[in-house]
Write a protein that holds these residues in place. Structure first.
Motif, mmCIF file in Angstrom:
data_model
loop_
_atom_site.group_PDB
_atom_site.id
_atom_site.type_symbol
_atom_site.label_atom_id
_atom_site.label_comp_id
_atom_site.label_asym_id
_atom_site.label_seq_id
_atom_site.Cartn_x
_atom_site.Cartn_y
_atom_site.Cartn_z
ATOM 1 N N ILE A 70 1.177 -1.349 0.022
ATOM 2 C CA ILE A 70 0.098 0.236 -0.046
ATOM 3 C C ILE A 70 0.321 1.306 0.244
ATOM 4 C CG2 ILE A 70 -1.247 1.262 1.475
ATOM 5 C CD1 ILE A 70 -3.052 -1.449 2.283
ATOM 6 N N CYS A 71 1.844 1.185 0.758
ATOM 7 C CA CYS A 71 2.654 2.330 0.843
ATOM 8 C C CYS A 71 3.548 2.869 -0.700
ATOM 9 C CB CYS A 71 3.616 2.326 2.047
ATOM 10 S SG CYS A 71 3.269 2.226 3.534
ATOM 11 N N CYS A 72 3.635 1.572 -1.064
ATOM 12 C CA CYS A 72 4.820 1.429 -2.284
ATOM 13 C C CYS A 72 3.795 1.917 -3.413
ATOM 14 C CB CYS A 72 4.740 0.506 -3.078
ATOM 15 S SG CYS A 72 6.477 0.054 -2.497
ATOM 16 N N LEU A 73 2.422 1.751 -3.719
ATOM 17 C CA LEU A 73 0.747 2.510 -4.583
ATOM 18 C C LEU A 73 1.078 3.309 -4.123
ATOM 19 C CD1 LEU A 73 -1.677 -0.506 -4.333
ATOM 20 C CD2 LEU A 73 -0.210 -0.485 -5.910
ATOM 21 N N LEU A 74 1.263 3.996 -3.492
ATOM 22 C CA LEU A 74 1.002 5.849 -3.015
ATOM 23 C C LEU A 74 1.553 6.504 -2.715
ATOM 24 C CD1 LEU A 74 -0.938 5.504 0.813
ATOM 25 C CD2 LEU A 74 -2.030 6.224 -1.383
ATOM 26 N N THR A 75 3.395 5.907 -2.939
ATOM 27 C CA THR A 75 4.382 6.243 -3.284
ATOM 28 C C THR A 75 4.417 6.703 -5.283
ATOM 29 O OG1 THR A 75 5.549 5.217 -0.916
ATOM 30 C CG2 THR A 75 7.429 6.072 -3.026
ATOM 31 N N LEU A 76 4.443 5.609 -5.286
ATOM 32 C CA LEU A 76 4.068 5.737 -6.618
ATOM 33 C C LEU A 76 3.632 6.673 -7.405
ATOM 34 C CD1 LEU A 76 4.896 4.370 -9.420
ATOM 35 C CD2 LEU A 76 3.065 2.264 -9.176
ATOM 36 N N ILE A 77 2.550 6.709 -7.303
ATOM 37 C CA ILE A 77 1.243 8.141 -6.828
ATOM 38 C C ILE A 77 1.798 9.189 -7.015
ATOM 39 C CG2 ILE A 77 -0.952 8.799 -7.348
ATOM 40 C CD1 ILE A 77 -2.108 5.983 -6.002
ATOM 41 N N LEU A 78 2.749 9.254 -5.932
ATOM 42 C CA LEU A 78 3.448 10.857 -5.484
ATOM 43 C C LEU A 78 4.162 10.603 -6.521
ATOM 44 C CD1 LEU A 78 3.306 12.716 -3.628
ATOM 45 C CD2 LEU A 78 5.053 11.452 -2.100
ATOM 46 N N ILE A 79 5.072 9.380 -7.043
ATOM 47 C CA ILE A 79 6.290 9.474 -7.802
ATOM 48 C C ILE A 79 5.974 10.567 -9.482
ATOM 49 C CG2 ILE A 79 7.643 8.852 -9.162
ATOM 50 C CD1 ILE A 79 8.779 6.896 -7.340
ATOM 51 N N PHE A 80 4.479 9.803 -9.572
ATOM 52 C CA PHE A 80 4.382 9.947 -10.973
ATOM 53 C C PHE A 80 3.615 11.631 -10.398
ATOM 54 C CE2 PHE A 80 3.243 5.757 -11.804
ATOM 55 C CZ PHE A 80 3.752 5.977 -12.912
ATOM 56 N N TYR A 81 2.938 12.144 -9.666
ATOM 57 C CA TYR A 81 2.982 14.173 -9.544
ATOM 58 C C TYR A 81 3.932 14.578 -9.716
ATOM 59 C CZ TYR A 81 -1.994 12.356 -8.533
ATOM 60 O OH TYR A 81 -3.470 11.807 -8.738
ATOM 61 N N LEU A 82 4.859 13.500 -8.418
ATOM 62 C CA LEU A 82 6.514 14.329 -8.750
ATOM 63 C C LEU A 82 7.276 14.771 -9.856
ATOM 64 C CD1 LEU A 82 7.377 14.040 -4.830
ATOM 65 C CD2 LEU A 82 7.090 15.828 -5.993
ATOM 66 N N LEU A 83 7.523 13.966 -10.773
ATOM 67 C CA LEU A 83 7.747 13.894 -12.025
ATOM 68 C C LEU A 83 6.895 14.599 -13.008
ATOM 69 C CD1 LEU A 83 9.293 9.925 -12.572
ATOM 70 C CD2 LEU A 83 10.177 12.006 -12.204
ATOM 71 N N GLY A 84 5.395 14.731 -13.311
ATOM 72 C CA GLY A 84 4.709 15.348 -13.688
ATOM 73 C C GLY A 84 5.193 16.980 -13.659
ATOM 74 N N LEU A 85 5.870 17.568 -12.257
ATOM 75 C CA LEU A 85 5.579 18.477 -11.737
ATOM 76 C C LEU A 85 6.914 18.944 -12.424
ATOM 77 C CD1 LEU A 85 3.627 18.676 -8.198
ATOM 78 C CD2 LEU A 85 3.320 19.960 -10.567
ATOM 79 N N LEU A 86 7.327 17.809 -12.591
ATOM 80 C CA LEU A 86 8.879 18.245 -12.187
ATOM 81 C C LEU A 86 9.106 18.919 -13.653
ATOM 82 C CD1 LEU A 86 11.877 18.612 -11.753
ATOM 83 C CD2 LEU A 86 12.458 16.433 -11.986
ATOM 84 N N CYS A 87 8.981 17.605 -14.836
ATOM 85 C CA CYS A 87 9.013 17.957 -15.844
ATOM 86 C C CYS A 87 8.156 18.730 -16.754
ATOM 87 C CB CYS A 87 8.329 16.608 -16.840
ATOM 88 S SG CYS A 87 9.725 14.691 -16.430
ATOM 89 N N GLY A 88 7.363 19.038 -16.098
ATOM 90 C CA GLY A 88 5.792 20.511 -16.418
ATOM 91 C C GLY A 88 6.637 21.685 -16.333
ATOM 92 N N THR A 89 7.507 21.701 -14.827
ATOM 93 C CA THR A 89 7.841 22.846 -14.288
ATOM 94 C C THR A 89 9.364 23.378 -15.702
ATOM 95 O OG1 THR A 89 7.151 22.442 -12.223
ATOM 96 C CG2 THR A 89 8.913 24.051 -12.428
ATOM 97 N N LEU A 90 9.530 21.893 -16.301
ATOM 98 C CA LEU A 90 10.837 22.085 -15.984
ATOM 99 C C LEU A 90 11.134 22.277 -17.918
ATOM 100 C CD1 LEU A 90 13.663 20.102 -15.057
ATOM 101 C CD2 LEU A 90 13.619 22.598 -14.635
#
Length: 791
Positions: free
Chosen positions: A365-385
């Motif tokens: 469960i923690c890994c699934l939430l971490t995966l979702i969080l990673i997608f959001y953070l990567l999306g923010l990172l790529c979108g910002t850069l």
């Protein structure tokens, strides 16, 4: 614990008056739990439904699924707002996920230590139970030291009892004997002084008579010398006349013939001193000092019988250990401990195995939430850069478009997994929350014990469940709270479990019961001290005779006055010096020579007769004054001695037996006090110190407070709190992610304005939709392909 809890809850549901308030509190709390669980179930049901309809809607180019972005002036601001909001939410989600990881690992690590914890507690309990018999034997064996101390006092009864009797009598008897002895010594001293004074008086009488004769002869000789014809000459006549006139003082003034002799007083004292008062006083002293030895001789048989009594009491005390029911109670506890340990060891592998599965599920469960969080953070990172604010929606770069796609992937995973995560959170919330509020918190504030101690709650036929369980006597007021508190304070098992209802140590170790024989033996001691006679009749008569001896009636004033005067009327040395000066005024001749010879004779008389007589007079003067001082209050002194002698003798005659009885009782009290202190210590040790049950309280704390609450409930609550918070934050996160993705992804069409000049003239701009250069290619794609690209 769970069966007891279930049974307790079942009892609480019964309409008993004493359970109404507690039941209402539980219902009030459970309403909140049910409401929160219902909201969680609503989330579980609605989240997949909303996700399903959201997906269908976007496939139909609705709900933001159309790849066309309407350009607005607030676009840059909205993009920044959505970016910051999503970033903040991701930060809070990451905190919740970290809580989940930490709680999951904490529970796994500590549950794995359960076996070590249980082994340690069971070893402590067995050590406690195994040490109890040895503790009882040790305490009862200490009677040997008490008995030996009593034996030591009995063996030294002469110095303890006899010495105490002697010390009681000594302050009253010794001063009187000391005064009598001092009087006897003073009378001996007075007799010796009288003998010396009488001898000195005789010598002084002889010396004074000889001095008078010498001076008379000297006067006659000088008168004849002055008849010399030379004294008729005018030159010497005056000197001779002066010398003749001074001869009248040349005479002895000391005459001791009128002083009476002291032989009569000496003879009277000799008669008095024939009775040796000092020996009589020493005899009384010896009688007093013999009391300790007399006590020892009279108590030999008593001590022998008394020791037999103490040995029999020792046997009775040793038998107490066989009557105390601690052994039986301990055997019951050993059985409970063995059964509990077997139960734990039997199910512990299952618990560890289930915990491994739980850890794996929670980790997933923690890994699934971490995966979702990673997608959001990567999306923010790529979108910002990759975002280029000068690029139009149809010309956005690949990196920016990738960021938007990652955000939409995170949204998809959120819809797909969030309801599964929420299901686990609800289950953990209901379990952990109820355990915390119904078990852990009541256990820490002891309300849990109050519930268990509610009369007739756990068993309809028993008023007090614990006493019925342990002793099969449910009427004994033995409660879980009291036992736990006593064990927490490390009190003894006897007092904690109130074993006095089974075996009353206070009655069995009754001090009166064991000391009654000691008292009866002490009363039969029959110690008798013979009366002590301080002074016999002869000694008393001597004291009376001393009072009437008349030594204090001597005419001390006559002797003192007689010895105060000078032996001569004139100082012979001064007279001789004056005579020599006058003789030196005469011309040489027989007269001058004769006068010089008389000067030498006067000086010899002074040196050889006057000076010794003066010394004798001085000695007699001092000694007579000292004797007068010693005998001036002789009658009062003797009267006081006789008075205190009679009062002391009366005390010995009337109170000696009472003193012996009192001191015998004090000796007996001292012996009994040893056993009283010992028996009180034994009772205190058995009731409060033996089998100190703190390990039992520690074991219960380890099972409930440590294992259940600290190892399971606390991390469980931390897990559902962290994961639940992260799951709830998925709702605003996916909303902001969907909104933000519109500003990051490459659009198929966009809104285009006319040139700047036209826009400056026109108040409302005219907008025209311009397709992309590849629109013809895009329009040729199938509807399925268009739907996929839209999602």
């Amino acid at each position: 614990m769970l069966p007891v809890l279930a049974q307790t809850l079942r009892r609480l549901c019964l309409p008993q008056p004493e359970n109404v308030v507690l039941t209402l509190k539980i219902i009030y709390y459970e309403i909140g739990v049910i409401i929160c669980a219902a909201l969680g179930l609503l989330f579980i049901i609605l989240m997949p439904l909303v996700g399903f309809f959201f997906c269908l809607c976007r496939c139909c180019n609705k709900c933001g699924g159309e790849m066309h972005q309407r350009q607005k002036k607030s676009g840059p601001f909205l993009k920044k707002y959505f970016t910051i909001s999503l970033l903040v939410i991701c930060v809070f989600m990451s905190i919740g996920i970290m809580y989940g990881f930490a709680a999951n690992q904490y529970m796994r690590t500590h549950v794995e230590e359960t076996r070590k914890l249980s082994d340690s507690n069971f070893n402590d309990l067995r050590t406690l139970l195994n040490a109890v018999p040895g503790q009882i034997d040790y305490i009862l064996d200490q009677f040997t030291h008490t008995k030996e101390k009593a034996f030591d006092d009995l063996d030294n009864i002469n110095s303890l009892l006899g010495g105490s009797i002697y010390e009681r009598l000594r302050p009253k008897v010794l001063p009187v004997l000391k005064d009598i002895k001092a009087l006897a010594e003073d009378m001996k001293t007075n007799r010796a002084t009288l003998v010396r004074l009488n001898t000195l008086l005789t010598d002084m009488k002889q010396s004074s008579a000889h001095l008078r004769t010498s001076l008379r002869d000297m006067k006659t000789s000088m008168e004849q010398t002055l008849t010399d014809p030379q004294c008729s000459f005018p030159v010497t006549a005056t000197t001779c006349a002066s010398i003749s006139q001074s001869l009248s003082v040349l005479d002895g003034s000391a005459n001791f013939d009128q002083l009476p002799s002291l032989d009569g007083h000496i003879a009277q004292l000799d008669g008095l001193l024939q009775t040796d008062l000092s020996s009589l006083v020493q005899k009384a002293n010896d009688s007093l000092s013999d009391i300790p030895e007399e006590v020892k001789n009279q108590t030999r048989d008593f001590i022998s019988e008394f020791k037999k009594t103490l040995n029999s009491i020792h046997s009775d005390v040793k038998n107490v250990s066989t009557k105390i029911p601690i052994q039986k109670t301990l055997s019951n506890f050993v059985r409970y401990i063995n059964n509990t340990e077997d139960y734990i060891l039997h199910y512990l592998p299952t618990v560890e195995k289930c915990n491994s599965y739980r850890w794996l599920v929670c980790l997933t469960i923690c890994c699934l939430l971490t995966l979702i969080l990673i997608f959001y953070l990567l999306g923010l990172l790529c979108g910002t850069l990759g975002y280029d604010q000068n690029a139009t929606p149809t010309n956005r770069g690949c990196v920016s478009n990738t960021g938007g796609v990652l955000l939409m992937v995170g949204v998809g995973f959120s819809f797909f997994f969030s309801w599964i995560v929420m299901t686990i959170v609800v289950l953990m919330f209901v379990t952990g929350g109820n355990l915390e509020n119904l078990v852990c918190e009541p256990y820490r504030n002891k309300k849990f014990f109050q519930i268990l101690d509610t009369p007739y709650l756990l068993n309809e036929d028993w008023k007090y469940y614990l006493s019925g369980l342990v002793f099969n006597k449910p009427d004994i007021n033995l409660t879980f709270e009291q036992v736990y508190s006593d064990c927490k304070d490390n009190k003894g098992l006897y007092a904690t479990l109130k074993l006095d209802h089974i075996y009353n140590v206070s009655e069995e170790l009754n001090i009166t019961k064991h000391t009654g024989d000691i008292n009866s033996n002490l009363e039969n001691m029959n110690l008798i001290i013979n009366d002590i006679e301080l002074l016999d009749e002869a000694g008393r008569k001597t004291l009376m005779d001393i009072s009437s001896s008349g030594i204090d009636k001597i005419d001390y004033a006559a002797y003192i006055n007689a010895t105060e005067r000078s032996p001569t009327r004139v100082n012979l040395m001064s007279f001789a010096n004056n005579l020599q000066r006058k003789a030196n005024q005469l011309p040489p001749g027989n007269l001058k020579t004769s006068l010089n010879d008389h000067v030498d004779t006067l000086r010899n008389i002074h040196q050889n007769q006057v000076v010794p007589l003066q010394n004798s007079m001085s000695i007699m003067h001092q000694q007579m004054k000292g004797l007068h001082h010693r005998t001036s209050k002789l009658r009062d002194r003797v009267s006081n001695i006789i008075f205190f002698l009679n009062s002391t003798q009366y005390f010995l005659t009337s109170q000696l037996a009472k003193v012996v009885i009192e001191e015998s009782k004090q000796f007996g009290i001292k012996i009994i006090s040893y056993f009283e202190r010992y028996l009180q210590w034994v009772k205190m040790a058995i009731t409060h110190q033996i089998a100190a049950c703190k390990p039992a309280a520690t074991a219960l704390d380890s099972a409930v407070d440590v294992f259940l609450c600290s190892y399971i409930v606390d991390p469980l609550n931390l897990f559902w709190f962290g994961i639940g918070k992260a799951t709830l934050l998925l709702l605003p996160a996916l909303i902001f992610a969907v909104k933000l993705a519109k500003y990051l992804r490459r659009m198929y069409s966009e809104d285009v304005y006319e040139d700047d000049l036209v826009r400056k003239v026109q108040t409302v701009p005219r907008v025209e939709t311009v397709p992309m250069k590849t629109m013809s290619h895009a329009n040729t794609r199938s509807p399925v392909e268009q739907g996929t690209q839209t999602i």
